[in-house]
Design a protein around this motif. Structure first.
Motif, PDB file in Angstrom:
ATOM      1  N   LEU A 173       0.817  -1.221   0.000  1.00 25.41           N
ATOM      2  CA  LEU A 173       0.000   0.000   0.000  1.00 25.41           C
ATOM      3  C   LEU A 173       0.853   1.274   0.000  1.00 25.41           C
ATOM      4  O   LEU A 173       0.454   2.301  -0.546  1.00 25.41           O
ATOM      5  CB  LEU A 173      -0.928   0.017   1.225  1.00 25.41           C
ATOM      6  CG  LEU A 173      -2.148  -0.902   1.141  1.00 25.41           C
ATOM      7  CD1 LEU A 173      -2.767  -1.100   2.520  1.00 25.41           C
ATOM      8  CD2 LEU A 173      -3.187  -0.312   0.181  1.00 25.41           C
ATOM      9  N   THR A 174       2.026   1.205   0.650  1.00 19.62           N
ATOM     10  CA  THR A 174       2.886   2.402   0.709  1.00 19.62           C
ATOM     11  C   THR A 174       3.859   2.454  -0.476  1.00 19.62           C
ATOM     12  O   THR A 174       4.534   3.458  -0.668  1.00 19.62           O
ATOM     13  CB  THR A 174       3.717   2.425   2.017  1.00 19.62           C
ATOM     14  OG1 THR A 174       4.449   1.199   2.119  1.00 19.62           O
ATOM     15  CG2 THR A 174       2.841   2.597   3.241  1.00 19.62           C
ATOM     16  N   GLY A 175       3.935   1.340  -1.232  1.00 15.48           N
ATOM     17  CA  GLY A 175       4.863   1.291  -2.370  1.00 15.48           C
ATOM     18  C   GLY A 175       6.317   1.281  -1.924  1.00 15.48           C
ATOM     19  O   GLY A 175       7.211   1.656  -2.682  1.00 15.48           O
ATOM     20  N   SER A 176       6.555   0.817  -0.700  1.00 20.37           N
ATOM     21  CA  SER A 176       7.920   0.829  -0.170  1.00 20.37           C
ATOM     22  C   SER A 176       8.659  -0.463  -0.549  1.00 20.37           C
ATOM     23  O   SER A 176       8.047  -1.520  -0.669  1.00 20.37           O
ATOM     24  CB  SER A 176       7.856   0.949   1.360  1.00 20.37           C
ATOM     25  OG  SER A 176       9.086   0.613   1.927  1.00 20.37           O
ATOM     26  N   GLY A 177       9.972  -0.369  -0.723  1.00 20.25           N
ATOM     27  CA  GLY A 177      10.762  -1.572  -1.003  1.00 20.25           C
ATOM     28  C   GLY A 177      11.513  -2.038   0.233  1.00 20.25           C
ATOM     29  O   GLY A 177      12.351  -2.929   0.151  1.00 20.25           O
ATOM     30  N   THR A 178      11.203  -1.440   1.399  1.00 21.44           N
ATOM     31  CA  THR A 178      11.971  -1.704   2.626  1.00 21.44           C
ATOM     32  C   THR A 178      11.658  -3.079   3.226  1.00 21.44           C
ATOM     33  O   THR A 178      10.512  -3.526   3.195  1.00 21.44           O
ATOM     34  CB  THR A 178      11.587  -0.618   3.672  1.00 21.44           C
ATOM     35  OG1 THR A 178      11.649   0.631   3.019  1.00 21.44           O
ATOM     36  CG2 THR A 178      12.517  -0.642   4.855  1.00 21.44           C
ATOM     37  N   GLN A 179      12.683  -3.708   3.791  1.00 18.50           N
ATOM     38  CA  GLN A 179      12.510  -4.980   4.513  1.00 18.50           C
ATOM     39  C   GLN A 179      12.411  -4.684   6.015  1.00 18.50           C
ATOM     40  O   GLN A 179      13.025  -3.716   6.492  1.00 18.50           O
ATOM     41  CB  GLN A 179      13.715  -5.888   4.288  1.00 18.50           C
ATOM     42  CG  GLN A 179      13.850  -6.413   2.864  1.00 18.50           C
ATOM     43  CD  GLN A 179      12.659  -7.275   2.457  1.00 18.50           C
ATOM     44  OE1 GLN A 179      12.087  -8.005   3.267  1.00 18.50           O
ATOM     45  NE2 GLN A 179      12.267  -7.151   1.192  1.00 18.50           N
ATOM     46  N   PRO A 180      11.695  -5.523   6.780  1.00 14.55           N
ATOM     47  CA  PRO A 180      11.645  -5.291   8.235  1.00 14.55           C
ATOM     48  C   PRO A 180      12.940  -5.731   8.917  1.00 14.55           C
ATOM     49  O   PRO A 180      13.688  -6.522   8.360  1.00 14.55           O
ATOM     50  CB  PRO A 180      10.486  -6.181   8.689  1.00 14.55           C
ATOM     51  CG  PRO A 180      10.416  -7.271   7.670  1.00 14.55           C
ATOM     52  CD  PRO A 180      10.902  -6.694   6.364  1.00 14.55           C
ATOM     53  N   VAL A 181      13.152  -5.236  10.130  1.00 20.34           N
ATOM     54  CA  VAL A 181      14.268  -5.694  10.958  1.00 20.34           C
ATOM     55  C   VAL A 181      13.664  -6.579  12.046  1.00 20.34           C
ATOM     56  O   VAL A 181      12.730  -6.151  12.734  1.00 20.34           O
ATOM     57  CB  VAL A 181      14.991  -4.497  11.612  1.00 20.34           C
ATOM     58  CG1 VAL A 181      16.034  -4.969  12.615  1.00 20.34           C
ATOM     59  CG2 VAL A 181      15.613  -3.605  10.550  1.00 20.34           C
ATOM     60  N   TYR A 182      14.179  -7.811  12.169  1.00 20.83           N
ATOM     61  CA  TYR A 182      13.640  -8.718  13.186  1.00 20.83           C
ATOM     62  C   TYR A 182      14.444  -8.604  14.471  1.00 20.83           C
ATOM     63  O   TYR A 182      15.674  -8.608  14.427  1.00 20.83           O
ATOM     64  CB  TYR A 182      13.656 -10.162  12.671  1.00 20.83           C
ATOM     65  CG  TYR A 182      12.630 -10.381  11.577  1.00 20.83           C
ATOM     66  CD1 TYR A 182      11.323 -10.717  11.894  1.00 20.83           C
ATOM     67  CD2 TYR A 182      12.974 -10.208  10.234  1.00 20.83           C
ATOM     68  CE1 TYR A 182      10.370 -10.887  10.889  1.00 20.83           C
ATOM     69  CE2 TYR A 182      12.035 -10.379   9.225  1.00 20.83           C
ATOM     70  CZ  TYR A 182      10.728 -10.717   9.562  1.00 20.83           C
ATOM     71  OH  TYR A 182       9.788 -10.883   8.574  1.00 20.83           O
ATOM     72  N   GLN A 183      13.732  -8.462  15.607  1.00 20.00           N
ATOM     73  CA  GLN A 183      14.415  -8.427  16.908  1.00 20.00           C
ATOM     74  C   GLN A 183      13.769  -9.445  17.841  1.00 20.00           C
ATOM     75  O   GLN A 183      12.686  -9.961  17.552  1.00 20.00           O
ATOM     76  CB  GLN A 183      14.309  -7.023  17.522  1.00 20.00           C
ATOM     77  CG  GLN A 183      15.173  -6.010  16.784  1.00 20.00           C
ATOM     78  CD  GLN A 183      15.243  -4.667  17.491  1.00 20.00           C
ATOM     79  OE1 GLN A 183      14.667  -4.469  18.555  1.00 20.00           O
ATOM     80  NE2 GLN A 183      15.957  -3.735  16.876  1.00 20.00           N
ATOM     81  N   ALA A 184      14.428  -9.696  18.992  1.00 27.52           N
ATOM     82  CA  ALA A 184      13.940 -10.723  19.925  1.00 27.52           C
ATOM     83  C   ALA A 184      12.525 -10.401  20.415  1.00 27.52           C
ATOM     84  O   ALA A 184      12.166  -9.220  20.554  1.00 27.52           O
ATOM     85  CB  ALA A 184      14.881 -10.802  21.120  1.00 27.52           C
ATOM     86  N   GLU A 185      11.762 -11.442  20.679  1.00 26.31           N
ATOM     87  CA  GLU A 185      10.414 -11.277  21.268  1.00 26.31           C
ATOM     88  C   GLU A 185      10.505 -10.498  22.571  1.00 26.31           C
ATOM     89  O   GLU A 185      11.527 -10.574  23.256  1.00 26.31           O
ATOM     90  CB  GLU A 185       9.840 -12.657  21.627  1.00 26.31           C
ATOM     91  CG  GLU A 185       9.172 -13.351  20.502  1.00 26.31           C
ATOM     92  CD  GLU A 185       8.730 -14.762  20.901  1.00 26.31           C
ATOM     93  OE1 GLU A 185       8.237 -14.931  22.034  1.00 26.31           O
ATOM     94  OE2 GLU A 185       8.892 -15.668  20.083  1.00 26.31           O
ATOM     95  N   ARG A 186       9.434  -9.785  22.924  1.00 24.63           N
ATOM     96  CA  ARG A 186       9.455  -9.000  24.174  1.00 24.63           C
ATOM     97  C   ARG A 186       8.626  -9.687  25.254  1.00 24.63           C
ATOM     98  O   ARG A 186       7.623 -10.334  24.956  1.00 24.63           O
ATOM     99  CB  ARG A 186       8.876  -7.600  23.916  1.00 24.63           C
ATOM    100  CG  ARG A 186       9.668  -6.831  22.887  1.00 24.63           C
ATOM    101  CD  ARG A 186       9.042  -5.503  22.591  1.00 24.63           C
ATOM    102  NE  ARG A 186       7.634  -5.619  22.207  1.00 24.63           N
ATOM    103  CZ  ARG A 186       6.849  -4.596  21.972  1.00 24.63           C
ATOM    104  NH1 ARG A 186       7.298  -3.378  22.109  1.00 24.63           N
ATOM    105  NH2 ARG A 186       5.597  -4.775  21.605  1.00 24.63           N
ATOM    106  N   THR A 187       9.051  -9.492  26.517  1.00 28.74           N
ATOM    107  CA  THR A 187       8.264 -10.006  27.647  1.00 28.74           C
ATOM    108  C   THR A 187       6.871  -9.386  27.588  1.00 28.74           C
ATOM    109  O   THR A 187       6.738  -8.194  27.326  1.00 28.74           O
ATOM    110  CB  THR A 187       8.912  -9.561  28.986  1.00 28.74           C
ATOM    111  OG1 THR A 187      10.292  -9.815  28.904  1.00 28.74           O
ATOM    112  CG2 THR A 187       8.290 -10.257  30.176  1.00 28.74           C
ATOM    113  N   GLY A 188       5.876 -10.187  27.855  1.00 21.26           N
ATOM    114  CA  GLY A 188       4.513  -9.653  27.928  1.00 21.26           C
ATOM    115  C   GLY A 188       3.780  -9.698  26.596  1.00 21.26           C
ATOM    116  O   GLY A 188       2.574  -9.512  26.545  1.00 21.26           O
TER     117      GLY A 188
END
Ligand SMILES: NC(=O)c1ccc[n+]([C@@H]2O[C@H](COP(=O)([O-])OP(=O)(O)OC[C@H]3O[C@@H](n4cnc5c(N)ncnc54)[C@H](O)[C@@H]3O)[C@@H](O)[C@H]2O)c1
Length: 314
Positions: A251-266
């Motif tokens: 929808l935004t027409g972006s070519g960016t990839q996400p950055v994966y980080q560790a799961e958070r408590t809660g």
């Protein structure tokens, strides 16, 4: 009807206020503007800029004499509730008690209260019904459930009607993008700015994304239906965070990839709400698809991003 909306400068309740005014109700807003904005408040609503914990709430009830209270003012950040459980409990539990006591004293007919899927904790089923065990993982989940319990007790002891709405992940126009606000607004803003959104965990965790206008419709139904009920307000559709990211990237027409980080408590691994009870007691079903709701949200945020850019270049 004379309807008092707490948190009416915030994301969800400001849309509720607009819809109530559209239906010609007389509306007052109580909001301390901690995460809400005065620009969100409909000009035809009375505005009381006060804290729900404040004694001044008594004066608002005495002057406005609400027939119904729609209670949305809250501390909404699960991560913050782990760091500052006392602040969370004060706002969400003591604040709700202050609202409830005013309702009893001034003979308000009904309270409609925003609760959350966070009350359930880890799911024992792919889609959660209202009778699922309550095992919250955050102070926020505990404070929301405690508020629900007080509302039920006051309701039964003082003949105050109530409907408790347990929302899934609400998204849409006007949602904040700071702190732990909605993942949709945070992702959309980052993608529109050409930045990489952060996904905690592997992104395969499932959420139930419900469009704000469907949530507004549930509140409107609760004005006359859902007598002394607690109901889930969700789509019943499981959407992974990776899939959501894919929709928003298109929808935004972006070519960016996400950055994966560790799961958070809660953070709850999977969360999706069964909405069968809401269909029977509120005659409510969501009508907006995820694609159409996300498209409206992205259009809105793209407009805001252009305005912000123009303001900084002026
Ligand atoms: N957004 C979601 O996905 C979601 C999901 C489940 C439940 N909810 C519940 O819905 C309600 C509204 O959430 P939202 O997403 O619109 O958040 P929001 O932060 O945009 O709105 C909350 C509003 O309450 C006001 N407020 C906070 N503390 C206050 C206080 N002590 N006195 C007076 N005003 C105060 C804030 O200024 C803000 O305008 C909350 O009760 C939240 O717990 C939201």
């Amino acid at each position: 009807m004379r309807i008092l909306v707490t948190g009416g400068a915030g994301f969800i309740a400001s849309h509720i206020v607009d819809a109530l005014i559209e239906q010609r109700h007389t509306v007052a807003v109580v909001d301390k503007l901690s995460t809400g904005f005065v620009e969100n408040i409909n000009k035809r609503a009375r505005f009381y800029p006060i804290d729900i914990l404040d004694d001044a709430l008594e004066d608002v009830f005495a002057v406005f004499r609400p027939e119904v209270v729609i209670h949305h003012a809250a501390q909404i950040d699960g991560q913050m509730s782990l760091r500052q459980p006392r602040f969370d409990a004060e706002t969400n539990i003591i604040g709700t008690l202050n609202v409830l006591e005013r309702c009893i004293e001034h003979k308000t007919r009904k309270i409609i209260c925003a609760s959350s899927a966070a009350v359930y904790g880890p799911p024992a089923a792919p889609v959660i019904r209202e009778d699922h065990p309550i095992r919250p993982l955050t102070g926020y989940g505990i404070s929301k459930y405690t508020s629900e319990t007080y509302i039920r007790m006051y309701g039964e002891q003082h003949n105050l009607d109530f409907t408790i709405l347990r929302y899934a992940n609400v998204y849409g126009e006007r949602q904040g993008a700071k702190g732990e606000a909605g993942v949709v607004s945070i992702f959309a803003d980052r993608l529109l700015a050409g930045e990489a959104p952060i996904i905690y965990g592997d992104g395969e965790q499932v959420r139930d994304f419900i469009y704000v206008k469907d949530v507004v419709a549930a509140n409107l139904q609760a004005l006359s239906l859902g007598h002394c009920c607690t109901v889930n307000i969700g789509t019943g559709e499981r959407t992974s965070v990776n899939r959501l990211f894919g929709f928003l990237r298109d929808l935004t027409g972006s070519g960016t990839q996400p950055v994966y980080q560790a799961e958070r408590t809660g953070d709850i691994k999977h969360s999706c709400l069964d909405n069968t009870l809401a269909a029977s007691v509120l005659a409510w079903r969501p009508v907006h698809t995820l694609e159409s709701g996300l498209a409206s949200t992205v259009r809105d945020r793209a407009g805001l991003a252009v305005t912000a850019r123009n303001q900084t270049t002026l």
